[in-house]
Motif scaffolding. Structure first.
Motif, mmCIF file in Angstrom:
data_model
loop_
_atom_site.group_PDB
_atom_site.id
_atom_site.type_symbol
_atom_site.label_atom_id
_atom_site.label_comp_id
_atom_site.label_asym_id
_atom_site.label_seq_id
_atom_site.Cartn_x
_atom_site.Cartn_y
_atom_site.Cartn_z
ATOM 1 N N VAL A 4 0.920 -1.165 0.093
ATOM 2 C CA VAL A 4 -0.117 -0.155 0.042
ATOM 3 C C VAL A 4 0.759 1.035 -0.083
ATOM 4 O O VAL A 4 1.932 1.401 0.875
ATOM 5 N N LEU A 5 0.695 2.055 -0.776
ATOM 6 C CA LEU A 5 1.399 3.363 -1.192
ATOM 7 C C LEU A 5 0.436 4.521 -0.690
ATOM 8 O O LEU A 5 -0.822 4.485 -1.072
ATOM 9 N N THR A 6 0.986 5.351 0.126
ATOM 10 C CA THR A 6 0.077 6.669 0.561
ATOM 11 C C THR A 6 0.916 7.905 0.134
ATOM 12 O O THR A 6 2.184 7.975 0.143
ATOM 13 N N THR A 7 0.285 8.880 -0.274
ATOM 14 C CA THR A 7 0.777 10.311 -0.687
ATOM 15 C C THR A 7 -0.215 11.143 0.222
ATOM 16 O O THR A 7 -1.018 10.653 0.878
ATOM 17 N N ASP A 8 0.053 12.541 -0.089
ATOM 18 C CA ASP A 8 -0.752 13.403 0.866
ATOM 19 C C ASP A 8 -2.341 13.401 0.575
ATOM 20 O O ASP A 8 -2.922 13.316 1.719
ATOM 21 N N LEU A 12 -2.841 4.177 -2.585
ATOM 22 C CA LEU A 12 -2.713 3.188 -3.620
ATOM 23 C C LEU A 12 -2.662 1.752 -2.959
ATOM 24 O O LEU A 12 -1.765 1.779 -2.030
ATOM 25 N N ARG A 13 -3.482 0.851 -3.153
ATOM 26 C CA ARG A 13 -3.719 -0.568 -2.756
ATOM 27 C C ARG A 13 -3.813 -1.279 -3.740
ATOM 28 O O ARG A 13 -4.359 -1.099 -5.025
ATOM 29 N N GLU A 115 8.669 6.136 -7.498
ATOM 30 C CA GLU A 115 10.012 5.918 -6.234
ATOM 31 C C GLU A 115 9.903 4.581 -5.635
ATOM 32 O O GLU A 115 10.911 4.428 -5.239
ATOM 33 N N HIS A 116 8.813 4.007 -5.513
ATOM 34 C CA HIS A 116 8.589 2.541 -4.860
ATOM 35 C C HIS A 116 9.322 1.919 -5.796
ATOM 36 O O HIS A 116 10.423 1.016 -5.202
#
Length: 168
Positions: A4-8, A12-13, A115-116
């Motif tokens: 799971v990626l998070t931004t402000d 994203l899952r 970036e991931h």
């Protein structure tokens, strides 16, 4: 590894089987698929296979197909992913529903995936392939620091290929 990626503003899952109806509706929207799938309208079976492939990719290599949701509302804004681009490497992909256009979400989500990929996943570079006429996506990949390296023929016209390496 965390998938799971998070931004402000976004989460994203990984897409799962329970997301089939939402993803089918998203990917068959004519505005969303204008520059996706070479104009083909995907079937439920094809979307189901894309989800399954993403699940296999996450299990094997911490990459696959993410659903992009607004953190504030939980609304499905689109998708982002990493997939093979021929034998050249992995490319960033993304799609957004029209109500979410113009807010920088594509760049924000794609940046999180790139970036991931270049960080925790350990890729040396990430690629992108964009229809020459897709000005919005060209702007996204350029904001990500990607640079063009070749133009190739595509089914619907020329495709510009971009890259960004882990070292700049």
């Amino acid at each position: 590894m965390q998938h799971v990626l998070t931004t402000d503003r976004l989460e994203l899952r990984p897409a799962g089987a329970a997301d089939l109806a939402a993803l089918l509706a998203h990917w068959t929207d004519p505005d969303v698929r204008r520059f996706l799938f070479d104009g083909e309208v995907l079937t439920a079976g094809q979307v189901s296979e894309a989800i399954a492939a993403g699940e296999r990719d996450f299990a094997a290599s911490a990459r696959g197909l993410w659903l992009i949701r607004e953190r504030a509302t939980g609304a499905l804004a689109g998708t982002a992913g990493l997939r093979p681009l021929e034998d050249l490497g992995l490319e960033i992909t993304y799609s957004l529903s029209p109500p979410f256009w113009g807010y920088g979400y594509a760049t924000e989500a794609a940046r999180a995936v790139v970036e991931h990929a270049l960080g925790p996943v350990g890729l040396s570079e990430v690629l992108a392939e964009v229809d020459e006429g897709n000005a919005a996506s060209i702007a996204v990949v350029e904001r990500l620091g990607m640079t063009p390296f070749e133009t190739v023929p595509g089914l619907l016209g020329p495709m510009i290929r971009y890259r960004r390496s882990a070292h700049g």
